[in-house]
Structures are given as structure tokens and as C-alpha cells.
Write a protein that holds these residues in place. Structure first.
Motif, PDB file in Angstrom:
ATOM      1  N   PRO A  33       0.864   3.388  -3.676  1.00 39.17           N
ATOM      2  CA  PRO A  33      -0.402   4.067  -3.960  1.00 39.17           C
ATOM      3  C   PRO A  33      -0.744   5.166  -2.939  1.00 39.17           C
ATOM      4  CG  PRO A  33      -0.651   1.695  -4.207  1.00 39.17           C
ATOM      5  CD  PRO A  33       0.712   1.932  -3.621  1.00 39.17           C
ATOM      6  N   THR A  34      -0.404   4.945  -1.686  1.00 39.28           N
ATOM      7  CA  THR A  34      -0.676   5.960  -0.663  1.00 39.28           C
ATOM      8  C   THR A  34       0.137   7.224  -0.941  1.00 39.28           C
ATOM      9  OG1 THR A  34      -1.169   4.267   0.979  1.00 39.28           O
ATOM     10  CG2 THR A  34      -0.625   6.460   1.810  1.00 39.28           C
ATOM     11  N   TRP A  57       0.811  -1.218   0.000  1.00 42.20           N
ATOM     12  CA  TRP A  57       0.000   0.000   0.000  1.00 42.20           C
ATOM     13  C   TRP A  57       0.848   1.274   0.000  1.00 42.20           C
ATOM     14  CZ3 TRP A  57       1.323   2.718   4.289  1.00 42.20           C
ATOM     15  CH2 TRP A  57       1.726   2.011   5.420  1.00 42.20           C
ATOM     16  N   ALA A  72       1.231   8.210  -3.822  1.00 43.12           N
ATOM     17  CA  ALA A  72       0.692   8.831  -5.035  1.00 43.12           C
ATOM     18  C   ALA A  72      -0.541   9.682  -4.709  1.00 43.12           C
ATOM     19  CB  ALA A  72       0.351   7.756  -6.066  1.00 43.12           C
ATOM     20  N   VAL A  73      -1.383   9.198  -3.825  1.00 45.02           N
ATOM     21  CA  VAL A  73      -2.578   9.953  -3.432  1.00 45.02           C
ATOM     22  C   VAL A  73      -2.207  11.209  -2.656  1.00 45.02           C
ATOM     23  CG1 VAL A  73      -4.625   9.873  -1.933  1.00 45.02           C
ATOM     24  CG2 VAL A  73      -4.138   7.970  -3.468  1.00 45.02           C
ATOM     25  N   LEU A  74      -1.209  11.116  -1.771  1.00 45.59           N
ATOM     26  CA  LEU A  74      -0.827  12.243  -0.912  1.00 45.59           C
ATOM     27  C   LEU A  74       0.058  13.276  -1.607  1.00 45.59           C
ATOM     28  CD1 LEU A  74      -0.093  10.300   2.394  1.00 45.59           C
ATOM     29  CD2 LEU A  74      -2.128  11.640   1.820  1.00 45.59           C
ATOM     30  N   ARG A  75       0.754  12.883  -2.659  1.00 48.12           N
ATOM     31  CA  ARG A  75       1.737  13.747  -3.325  1.00 48.12           C
ATOM     32  C   ARG A  75       1.217  15.159  -3.616  1.00 48.12           C
ATOM     33  NH1 ARG A  75       3.067  10.564  -7.530  1.00 48.12           N
ATOM     34  NH2 ARG A  75       4.511   9.436  -6.215  1.00 48.12           N
TER      35      ARG A  75
END
Length: 135
Positions: free
Chosen positions: A98-99, A95, A101-104
Motif C-alpha cells: 500500500p505504501t 504495509w 501504491a500511494v507513492l507511485r
């Protein structure tokens, strides 16, 4: 006095640059591991306004979530965000990428996730390398 027989799960790695910091994370991460890492980073912020950071994670066995949510840990994370220029995470649980990438988009620092096999690419991205062992 009792001696803790369990080695720390977070270990600092010396690098080729003064303002590049690296940590190796293995096993189960505890509250004391997190406090130790943030203490080392606080020292870095006294020396450098901005740093680059690489965290290499392998043999991950979990995380003490209650430690991450402690007030001191939360303050450490908030303070760190102002000082990190580039943040590379290598490996870790499935995870992690992907985590990140979402927070970037929510952070001003550049951050990237690399698979464990891409460790050299991560070092190149930071324009740093592990320091050779002292003889």
C-alpha cells in the motif's frame, strides 16, 4: 580488532543483466546495511545511467529508522531516484504494497510490489533473472 558475528541483512544477488541489480533483505536492517547497499548502488550508477532494481524481503524483523533518516541515507535515496528505471519490491511487511501504491504517482520510475510467492513474476517484469551460481 573485533569481527562482527552478525551477517549483513542486505545481500547482493548477481543477475543475468549488467544493468539489473538485486538485493535480498532478511532480519533487522541496520545503518551499516543501508550504507553498504547505497555504496553498491553508487557503483552501479557509475557504470549505468539507468538500472532496474529488485529487492526481495523475507523474514523481516524491523528497520533502524534512525539510520533511514540520516543525512547520508537521505542523499543516497535522492540520488538513486534519478538512476532507477524499474523498481520491484518482493515481499516485506504488510504495509509495503500500500505504501508503494500511494507513492507511485510521485516518482518517474516504474515501481511495483509483488507478494513473496510472486517472485518469479517480479523477475519477469524486470526481464532479468538471478544469475546461476558459478561452478
Amino acid at each position: 580488532m573485533l569481527i562482527n558475528e552478525t551477517p549483513p541483512s542486505i545481500r547482493r544477488i548477481d543477475t543475468s543483466r549488467d544493468d539489473a541489480y538485486a538485493f535480498e533483505v532478511t532480519g533487522h536492517i541496520t545503518a551499516s546495511d543501508i550504507e553498504n547497499m547505497y555504496g553498491l548502488l553508487e557503483g552501479a550508477y557509475l557504470l549505468h545511467e539507468k538500472i532496474d532494481l529488485i529487492v526481495i524481503i523475507h523474514d523481516y524483523e524491523g528497520f533502524d529508522w534512525s539510520a533511514a533518516l540520516r543525512e547520508k541515507s537521505m542523499l543516497g535515496k535522492t540520488h538513486a531516484l534519478k538512476h532507477i528505471r524499474k523498481y520491484a519490491v518482493v515481499g516485506g511487511p504488510s504495509w509495503m504494497g500500500p505504501t508503494m501504491a500511494v507513492l507511485r504517482p510521485f516518482f518517474s520510475m516504474e515501481m511495483r510490489h509483488f507478494d513473496l510467492e510472486q517472485q518469479n513474476e517480479a523477475w519477469d517484469w524486470l526481464q532479468a533473472e538471478p544469475a546461476p551460481p558459478e561452478v
